[in-house]
Write a protein that holds these residues in place. Structure first.
Motif, short mmCIF file in Angstrom:
data_model
loop_
_atom_site.label_atom_id
_atom_site.label_comp_id
_atom_site.label_asym_id
_atom_site.label_seq_id
_atom_site.Cartn_x
_atom_site.Cartn_y
_atom_site.Cartn_z
N GLU A 14 0.74 -1.09 -0.10
CA GLU A 14 -0.10 0.10 0.02
C GLU A 14 0.82 1.25 -0.09
OE1 GLU A 14 -2.32 0.39 3.62
OE2 GLU A 14 -2.57 2.43 3.09
N GLY A 15 1.93 1.33 0.79
CA GLY A 15 2.95 2.21 0.85
C GLY A 15 3.44 2.56 -0.17
N LEU B 238 1.35 4.03 -2.81
CA LEU B 238 0.98 5.47 -2.57
C LEU B 238 1.84 6.51 -3.14
CD1 LEU B 238 -0.51 5.43 0.94
CD2 LEU B 238 -1.98 6.46 -0.99
N LYS C 254 -8.39 3.53 -1.44
CA LYS C 254 -7.49 4.50 -1.88
C LYS C 254 -7.26 4.46 -3.38
CE LYS C 254 -5.44 4.93 2.64
NZ LYS C 254 -4.07 4.84 3.43
N LEU D 12 -5.50 2.17 -5.25
CA LEU D 12 -4.03 2.07 -5.70
C LEU D 12 -4.04 0.85 -6.51
CD1 LEU D 12 -2.69 2.35 -1.83
CD2 LEU D 12 -2.80 4.16 -3.89
N ASN E 115 1.75 9.50 -8.30
CA ASN E 115 2.40 9.60 -6.91
C ASN E 115 1.80 10.41 -5.96
OD1 ASN E 115 4.28 9.77 -4.91
ND2 ASN E 115 5.93 10.76 -5.90
N LEU E 116 1.16 9.65 -4.80
CA LEU E 116 0.30 10.54 -3.95
C LEU E 116 0.87 10.95 -3.00
CD1 LEU E 116 -2.82 8.13 -4.02
CD2 LEU E 116 -2.65 10.30 -5.38
N PHE E 117 2.20 10.64 -2.59
CA PHE E 117 3.27 11.16 -1.72
C PHE E 117 3.86 12.56 -2.29
CE2 PHE E 117 3.50 7.45 1.16
CZ PHE E 117 2.17 7.68 1.91
N THR F 266 -4.46 11.29 3.56
CA THR F 266 -4.84 10.02 3.26
C THR F 266 -5.29 9.09 4.57
OG1 THR F 266 -4.60 8.00 1.91
CG2 THR F 266 -2.61 9.16 2.53
#
Lengths: 151, 650
Positions: free
Chosen positions: B81-82, B85, B112, B114, B213-215, B223
């Motif tokens: 998941e990380g 994200l 989310k 993903l 890239n959600l980060f 999130t």
């Protein structure tokens, strides 16, 4: 179909011990068999008695009206004209399924094979058998009214 | 099967691999990182991926592959998941309890949006006991977490679906499972056309262009927050905007894949259903076996068809109802059992799909639910024939649940049939766990497939017993695709590791009359070997005209192995020589001894090339010695007129 015919099975109406023809028999021999027994179709078997197809009156008629086949008539055997594989049912097949199969495949008879060995023809179920059963009241309800087939 | 008229641009690279290697081939090219806590039978996929990482491989876009192994499946899903994200193309390999342990995180990954792809070697869940073999319990347990779920019938589909799932996951921002039956596909060697690198580049594309890239600190977002009555439901229902797009994207991607590769694939795959009165619906290997059963029944005048549900999520209800609507009766065969539900999961979906037809006034088929193959209980072609027989007899009225493969009041009894392709040749080997028989079978399968240009299927019957107990392995060689995924009832050749095999099982079961038996024996005198076989077995061998061959392959291995630790492997290699001598393929291919051994040398050079010419020569020497030294026990005894062998039996 009425309640009774819905629960009838092929074994209730089929003709047992069908007249069969050998795959290598001539067309004249097949025609004689149809004539002699007053029937319109024959299961075809090979030398060992295994079901390999079906030959009908219509197949013979079509052959006679096709010039190429007609000129080769003496050299033709049953196996050249038969429909293969035969469309089969077993004794325990529900009658409505057998009727559907004939209707959807545009055929007038089904070869009944043994439940244990599907290569052995044990009977024939024809459209006539079903019509006969309806006429004789297999499909009558309790009030004695004949029911039309609605399936 | 549909045939594509024009030659396809990407026909694939010929390979003989198992389902694990098939998907690992694709994932090591597409992914950037695997976050995994491997569990049987998904372990091999992870092992191949990690080997690629260890060798410093990069994916097709030059990103070095990464591998994270945290302390549990829950953590491995969280790590995935990380990574997702942060915009990585991530994968995971899991099964059984491992998948169920991830469940909490699976909802989060879907919520989310993903686009990860997880591979499942579908496995039975621990119920009254542990079982490591094939079942769909694990898949059904997570089917409603919001993921896409695609099921492969064989190793080929596993490879193809891996690319398709990745494409659709990223296009629809939805995570996907790609599932194959544990062991039955993950560990079965088959002929596969592996997707070319160019095809994968074109069809799936660079992760940098497809994954957000959600980060990204420049575009900060929050999130994993808490939402209350004001927002939570809006967010959940709002997700439907994403899921509604999946069926169209999936069907489109599958059509494009079919056109590019010539390998037909679709969310629902019907076979000979157009005029079928009886149709069998299944997922995974059972749906593949069903194809050969349908051909068998069609050749006997039965209007039978089958459907593979390839996309269980999203569920293609309308397409399935269209295919099944005109049939007389439908059997839904599932590798799971949910007795407290109205029906098993796929049956529920099928009946629900047909309900919409019924309310429009159309006739609907009767639907019989059948449980089969739980924990890899063998599902033979004859079980499926029996199911077709059963639904052919169905009358109106409520139907009870049925099962196959065991003795039980609900069971339908198997009908004996052989649906292998015409001219197929099979062996069943008897050995001991740890003797290297799986490797040997792999070697024989690969050599036979490549040398003689044949279709092969090699399946070891794994147990949890591991080392030291009897095991069996199967190999079938044919000219046409082998659809049957079952233990073999009929075999042509039985190699046994020692005469003691007759005491622990029945090696002659299913061996055709006139077939060949091979016994590894330290003895060299044919008469002594003959007398070492139990008397009852000797009688059966004579009555059934079985040819007995023997050789001291252990002795050969000792003589040729460069190191002691290679002896077991070399003994397996010797069996290759025995196979070449007793199987009919060299003769059919018109290869004389020297040509044959030269061809074997070429293959070995490819196998062991990296390890040097000496290894190739040592292996070839063992194969040659086994080929030349094989003892024809029954033949030798006949020649010397042993009384037993000169009687009526010969």
């Amino acid at each position: 179909m009425s309640t009774q015919t819905i629960h009838a099975i092929v074994g209730d109406l089929m003709a047992f011990e069908p007249v069969v023809v050998q795959a290598n028999a001539t067309l004249d021999e097949a025609a004689s068999l149809l004539d002699l027994h007053g029937i319109s179709g024959l299961p075809v078997v090979d030398r060992s008695g295994t079901l390999v197809g079906v030959l009908s009156q219509t197949d013979l008629l079509r052959a006679r009206s096709t010039e190429y086949l007609w000129t080769n008539w003496p050299g033709l055997a049953v196996r050249h004209l038969m429909t293969s594989p035969a469309i089969t049912v077993t004794r325990s097949t529900p009658l409505p399924l057998a009727a559907r199969t004939m209707e959807r495949r545009h055929i007038h008879r089904l070869v009944v094979v043994s439940d244990d060995d599907e290569t052995v023809p044990i009977g024939i179920l024809s459209v006539t058998d079903i019509v006969h059963a309806i006429a004789m009241g297999v499909g009558r309800d309790r009030d004695g009214r004949a029911e039309a087939e609605d399936d | 099967m549909q045939t594509v008229p024009q030659p396809s641009r990407y026909p694939g690279l010929h390979a003989i691999v198992d389902g694990s290697e098939a998907i690992a081939h694709v994932e090591t090219r597409l992914s950037e990182i695997a976050c995994v806590y491997p569990i049987t039978p998904s372990t091999t996929m992870a092992a191949i991926f990690q080997a690629a990482v260890a060798e410093g491989q990069s994916n097709l876009w030059g990103t070095p592959l990464g591998f994270i192994e945290p302390e549990s499946e829950h953590s491995s899903a969280s790590a995935a998941e990380g990574a997702a994200l942060a915009g990585s193309r991530v994968t995971n390999f899991t099964a059984g309890q491992g998948l169920v342990l991830m469940k909490e995180v699976l909802y989060v990954i879907a919520g989310k949006r993903l686009p990860v792809v997880f591979h499942v070697g579908a496995r039975a869940l621990t119920s009254q006991s542990l079982n490591i073999h094939a079942g769909h319990d694990d898949l059904m347990a997570v089917a409603d977490t919001g993921w896409g779920m695609l099921l492969a019938r064989n190793a080929q589909e596993a490879a193809d679906l891996t690319a398709i799932a990745r494409r659709v996951a990223e296009a629809s921002e939805t995570p996907f499972f790609v599932a194959q039956d544990g062991f039955l596909t993950t560990h079965t060697l088959e002929n596969v056309r592996l997707p070319e690198d160019e095809l994968l580049r074109e069809f799936v594309g660079d992760p940098r262009l497809h994954i957000r890239n959600l980060f990204d600190p420049a575009e900060a977002l929050m999130t994993g927050t808490v939402q209350n009555q004001d927002s939570y439901m809006k967010g959940r229902i709002g997700q439907r905007a994403y899921t509604e797009r999946i069926p169209g994207l999936l069907a489109g991607a599958m059509m494009e894949w079919t056109a590019l590769t010539g390998r037909a694939i679709a969310p629902v795959q019907p076979y000979r259903c157009e005029d079928a009165e009886t149709i069998l619906v299944a997922m995974g290997t059972i749906a593949d076996t069903a194809i050969s059963v349908v051909d068998h029944l069609r050749a006997r005048g039965r209007a039978a068809g089958c459907v593979a549900v390839t996309s269980f999520r999203p569920f293609p209800a309308a397409e399935l109802a269209e295919i099944l609507g005109r049939a007389w009766a439908v059997a839904v065969v599932e590798r799971t059992d949910e007795p407290t539900a109205a029906h098993n999961p796929l049956t529920r979906e099928v009946r629900s799909a047909l309900y919409d037809n019924a309310i429009d006034g159309h006739a609907v088929p009767r639907v019989l639910s059948v449980s089969a193959g739980l924990g890899s209980r063998d599902v033979a072609a004859g079980d499926l024939v029996a199911i077709f027989d059963e639904i052919t007899r169905l009358h109106p009225g409520p139907l009870s649940h049925r099962v196959v493969g065991i003795r039980h009041p609900l069971a339908i009894e198997r009908v004996p049939v052989d649906v292998r392709p015409l001219g197929a040749w099979s062996l069943r080997g008897h050995s001991i766990g740890g003797f290297g028989s799986v490797t040997t079978n792999k070697l024989v399968a690969t050599l036979a497939g490549e040398l003689f240009d044949k279709v092969v299927q090699a399946y070891p019957r794994y147990g949890s017993e591991k080392k030291g107990l009897p095991t069996t392995y199967y190999l079938t060689i044919a000219d046409e695709p082998i659809r049957l995924h079952a233990e073999l009832d009929t075999v042509d050749f039985v190699p046994v590791h020692a005469v003691s095999a007759f005491g622990t099982g029945d090696p002659l079961a299913g061996l055709v009359d006139g077939g060949t038996l091979f016994i590894q024996s330290p003895l060299t005198d044919p008469e002594a070997i003959w007398m070492s076989i139990p008397a009852a077995t000797r009688a059966e061998i004579l009555a059934r005209r079985i040819r007995v061959t023997a050789l001291d392959t252990a002795g050969l291995a000792r003589a040729h192995a460069p190191r002691q630790d290679l002896e077991v492997r070399m003994q397996g290699v010797a069996l290759v020589g025995v196979f070449l001598r007793v199987s009919p393929f060299a003769e059919r291919a018109g290869l004389a001894r020297n040509e044959l051994l030269e061809a074997v040398r070429e293959r070995l050079a490819r196998f062991y090339g990296k390890r040097g010419g000496a290894v190739v020569e040592a292996n070839l020497a063992v194969i040659t010695a086994a080929y030349d030294g094989l003892l024809d026990v029954t033949g030798a005894l006949e020649a010397t007129s042993v009384p037993e062998l000169t009687g009526a039996a010969r």
